[in-house]
Design an enzyme around this catalytic site. Structure first.
Site, PDB file in Angstrom:
ATOM      1  N   ASP A 284       0.920  -1.107   0.005  1.00 46.98           N
ATOM      2  CA  ASP A 284       0.071   0.057  -0.140  1.00 46.98           C
ATOM      3  C   ASP A 284       0.881   1.165  -0.153  1.00 46.98           C
ATOM      4  O   ASP A 284       0.496   2.194   0.710  1.00 46.98           O
ATOM      5  CB  ASP A 284      -0.966   0.037   1.247  1.00 46.98           C
ATOM      6  CG  ASP A 284      -1.725  -1.105   1.290  1.00 46.98           C
ATOM      7  OD1 ASP A 284      -2.548  -1.605   0.358  1.00 46.98           O
ATOM      8  OD2 ASP A 284      -1.963  -1.886   2.256  1.00 46.98           O
TER       9      ASP A 284
ATOM     10  N   LYS B 279       2.348   2.145  -5.159  1.00 48.05           N
ATOM     11  CA  LYS B 279       3.106   1.717  -6.193  1.00 48.05           C
ATOM     12  C   LYS B 279       2.079   2.207  -7.788  1.00 48.05           C
ATOM     13  O   LYS B 279       2.679   2.406  -8.734  1.00 48.05           O
ATOM     14  CB  LYS B 279       3.283   0.317  -6.374  1.00 48.05           C
ATOM     15  CG  LYS B 279       4.156   0.118  -5.114  1.00 48.05           C
ATOM     16  CD  LYS B 279       4.365  -1.311  -5.212  1.00 48.05           C
ATOM     17  CE  LYS B 279       3.309  -2.283  -4.401  1.00 48.05           C
ATOM     18  NZ  LYS B 279       2.735  -1.836  -3.078  1.00 48.05           N
TER      19      LYS B 279
ATOM     20  N   ASN C  29      -4.765 -10.351  -5.097  1.00 52.50           N
ATOM     21  CA  ASN C  29      -4.779  -9.865  -3.775  1.00 52.50           C
ATOM     22  C   ASN C  29      -4.248  -8.427  -3.449  1.00 52.50           C
ATOM     23  O   ASN C  29      -4.117  -7.618  -2.637  1.00 52.50           O
ATOM     24  CB  ASN C  29      -4.051 -10.881  -2.720  1.00 52.50           C
ATOM     25  CG  ASN C  29      -2.651 -11.206  -3.168  1.00 52.50           C
ATOM     26  OD1 ASN C  29      -2.340 -10.959  -4.159  1.00 52.50           O
ATOM     27  ND2 ASN C  29      -1.838 -11.598  -2.326  1.00 52.50           N
TER      28      ASN C  29
ATOM     29  N   HIS D 197      -3.979  -1.896  -6.734  1.00 49.60           N
ATOM     30  CA  HIS D 197      -3.168  -0.650  -7.016  1.00 49.60           C
ATOM     31  C   HIS D 197      -4.289   0.462  -7.589  1.00 49.60           C
ATOM     32  O   HIS D 197      -4.909   0.025  -8.508  1.00 49.60           O
ATOM     33  CB  HIS D 197      -2.258  -0.922  -8.307  1.00 49.60           C
ATOM     34  CG  HIS D 197      -1.232  -1.845  -7.993  1.00 49.60           C
ATOM     35  ND1 HIS D 197      -0.237  -2.441  -8.601  1.00 49.60           N
ATOM     36  CD2 HIS D 197      -0.878  -2.282  -6.712  1.00 49.60           C
ATOM     37  CE1 HIS D 197       0.553  -3.076  -8.055  1.00 49.60           C
ATOM     38  NE2 HIS D 197       0.263  -3.090  -6.860  1.00 49.60           N
ATOM     39  N   THR D 198      -4.264   1.646  -7.017  1.00 43.51           N
ATOM     40  CA  THR D 198      -5.097   2.576  -7.424  1.00 43.51           C
ATOM     41  C   THR D 198      -4.450   3.542  -8.293  1.00 43.51           C
ATOM     42  O   THR D 198      -3.351   4.170  -7.957  1.00 43.51           O
ATOM     43  CB  THR D 198      -5.650   3.111  -6.103  1.00 43.51           C
ATOM     44  OG1 THR D 198      -6.316   2.314  -5.242  1.00 43.51           O
ATOM     45  CG2 THR D 198      -6.709   4.432  -6.218  1.00 43.51           C
TER      46      THR D 198
ATOM     47  N   ARG E 217       3.411 -29.432  -6.904  1.00 39.50           N
ATOM     48  CA  ARG E 217       3.483 -29.828  -8.249  1.00 39.50           C
ATOM     49  C   ARG E 217       2.172 -30.578  -8.492  1.00 39.50           C
ATOM     50  O   ARG E 217       2.202 -31.659  -9.367  1.00 39.50           O
ATOM     51  CB  ARG E 217       4.548 -30.771  -8.356  1.00 39.50           C
ATOM     52  CG  ARG E 217       5.963 -30.068  -8.530  1.00 39.50           C
ATOM     53  CD  ARG E 217       7.059 -30.903  -8.361  1.00 39.50           C
ATOM     54  NE  ARG E 217       7.106 -31.646  -7.086  1.00 39.50           N
ATOM     55  CZ  ARG E 217       8.181 -32.406  -6.701  1.00 39.50           C
ATOM     56  NH1 ARG E 217       9.198 -32.597  -7.380  1.00 39.50           N
ATOM     57  NH2 ARG E 217       8.227 -33.170  -5.456  1.00 39.50           N
TER      58      ARG E 217
ATOM     59  N   LYS F  39      -9.465  -1.351   7.415  1.00 40.93           N
ATOM     60  CA  LYS F  39      -8.687  -0.186   7.671  1.00 40.93           C
ATOM     61  C   LYS F  39      -7.374  -0.303   7.932  1.00 40.93           C
ATOM     62  O   LYS F  39      -6.941  -1.618   8.568  1.00 40.93           O
ATOM     63  CB  LYS F  39      -9.255   0.539   9.139  1.00 40.93           C
ATOM     64  CG  LYS F  39      -8.711   1.757   9.474  1.00 40.93           C
ATOM     65  CD  LYS F  39      -9.424   2.132  10.867  1.00 40.93           C
ATOM     66  CE  LYS F  39      -8.667   3.467  11.512  1.00 40.93           C
ATOM     67  NZ  LYS F  39      -9.426   3.923  12.661  1.00 40.93           N
TER      68      LYS F  39
ATOM     69  N   SER G 297       5.973  12.161  -4.267  1.00 40.02           N
ATOM     70  CA  SER G 297       4.541  12.126  -4.596  1.00 40.02           C
ATOM     71  C   SER G 297       3.943  13.186  -3.756  1.00 40.02           C
ATOM     72  O   SER G 297       4.076  12.983  -2.589  1.00 40.02           O
ATOM     73  CB  SER G 297       3.977  10.896  -4.734  1.00 40.02           C
ATOM     74  OG  SER G 297       2.540  10.982  -4.675  1.00 40.02           O
TER      75      SER G 297
END
EC number: 6.3.4.4
Length: 432
Positions: A14, A17, A39, A42-43, A144, A305, A415
């Site tokens: 989180d 990325k 799972n 990416h926002t 396998r 959360k 950022s």
């Protein structure tokens, strides 16, 4: 000049990325996922429009970028179909832009059922998985006995293997976990439908990447989760089931490690964690609540959360060691706006009173360490949307410089907001 760049998280996931991958893909011709499954969350926010991707690489929104899912990814056909439908409804031609490895293990309904049944059975000892079948699918791979994307090309043989797997896992589901059995015919029919959609996108990924490299194309490898969730190097057992570190590129995409030119470590200006597991700098106070609310800290995949805390230079140094990080991208700097003071964890005090600058190897030892903090002044000015390094408050510049000094790695990108435009690029990973 072509560059091959790895982008990965240096904390517990989180870190932001998705935005950075999207920002940098204008210099790449290919974006590759090499581990994890759906799972990940990416926002992306582009011109105010929010897109959340779980499985398909973040570069899919770029017209001239080919997206690739490597063999290290466990693939849920159902999740892929849902994500494709969402994107195609927005006129993104996914089938034209996406290629998938024949060697990707498949996540099937019994994997999801097992994942959820196990978490329920663990009770208070639950690991905090997303319940999406990731771990059980990796288990079948290592044992396998798993089915892979390439098996869909021979449905007769696929059906025979599937019957064995359904019977095998239903025994555990019904007899041990007292859960409902998975119906073989239903799963087989679903897979037959999935096969028709998947087949045109399936390819030999190592050959594809090697050809691109030889043609002088720039390739980006998009990591999911974060270094501290790595199955080998994370806070075991509170980890994911794949190698989230840079080494996962070689094994999860079939790309030689000597061909990697730059590793970008994404680090949040504070720390968050979803689910269970040790978190030395966690804040159970107003500051922690402030970080969570201002940073909108809710999991993109689970909606859970996130726990919040101060930045941890001890954990970051371990991420640098494992990943040979070339430079950091510091995200969510603007969330720290308005705080009177900031703290950076520079060491851990162990239960015997001794001090270490290295993280413990076991979760049990990690749980009892006490963080040793260095305090720095905060800033009151807003940093939201700043795109010039010199415009940052002096205190913010000092905070960034201290992170660089403690880790020995430069902060190349900063950022200052969710939109791709709200970014300061000091050194471009692609050298452009």
């Amino acid at each position: 000049m072509s560059q091959n760049v790895v982008i990965l998280g240096t904390q517990w996931g989180d870190e932001g990325k998705g935005k950075i991958v999207d920002l940098l893909t204008d210099k790449a011709t290919m974006v590759v996922r090499y581990q994890g499954g759906h799972n990940a969350g990416h926002t992306l926010v582009i011109d105010g429009e929010k897109t959340v991707l779980h499985l398909i690489p973040s570069g899919i929104l770029r017209k001239n970028v080919q997206c690739v899912i490597g063999n290290g990814v466990v693939l849920s056909p159902e999740a892929l179909m849902e994500e494709m439908a969402m994107l195609e409804a927005r006129h993104v031609p996914v089938a034209d832009r996406l290629r998938i490895s024949k060697a990707c293990p498949l996540i099937l309904p019994f994997h999801v059922a097992l994942d959820q049944a196990r978490e329920r059975a663990r009770g208070k000892e639950a690991i905090g998985t997303t319940g999406r079948g990731i771990g059980p699918a990796y288990e079948d791979k290592v044992a396998r006995r798993g089915l892979r994307v390439g098996d869909l090309f021979d449905m007769k043989r696929f059906g025979e293997k599937l019957k064995e797997l359904v019977d095998y896992h239903n025994f555990s589901l019904v007899e041990y976990y007292k859960a409902d059995a998975i119906d073989f015919d239903t799963v087989l029919k679903q897979c037959e439908e999935f096969a028709e959609v998947l087949k045109p996108m399936v390819i030999d990924v190592p050959a594809l990447l090697d050809k691109a490299r030889k043609n002088g194309e720039s390739i980006m490898f998009e990591g999911a989760q974060g270094t501290l969730l790595d199955i080998d190097h994370g806070t075991y057992p509170y980890v994911t089931s794949s190698n989230t570190t840079a080494g996962g590129v070689a094994t999860g995409a079939g790309f030689g490690p000597r061909y990697i030119d730059y590793v970008l470590g994404i680090v949040k200006a504070y720390t968050t964690r979803v689910g269970s597991g040790p978190f030395p700098t966690e804040l159970d106070c107003e500051v922690g609540q402030h970080l969570g609310e201002k940073g909108h800290e809710f999991g993109a995949t689970t909606g859970r959360k996130r726990r919040t805390g101060w930045i941890d230079a001890v954990a970051m140094r371990r991420a640098v060691q494992i990943n040979s990080i070339s430079g950091f991208c510091l995200t969510k700097l603007d969330v720290l706006d308005g705080l009177e003071e900031l703290k950076i964890c520079i060491g851990y005090q162990l239960s015997d009173g001794s001090v270490t600058e290295h993280p413990p190897l076991s979760a049990e030892d990690y749980e009892v360490v006490e963080p040793i903090y260095e305090t720095m002044p905060g800033w009151q000015q807003s940093t939201v949307g700043i795109t010039e390094h010199k415009e940052l408050p002096p205190e913010a510049l000092a905070y960034i410089a201290r992170i660089e000094a403690l880790t020995g790695v430069p902060v190349d990108i900063i950022s200052t907001g969710p939109d791709r435009k709200e970014t300061i690029v000091l050194r471009h990973p692609f050298g452009q």
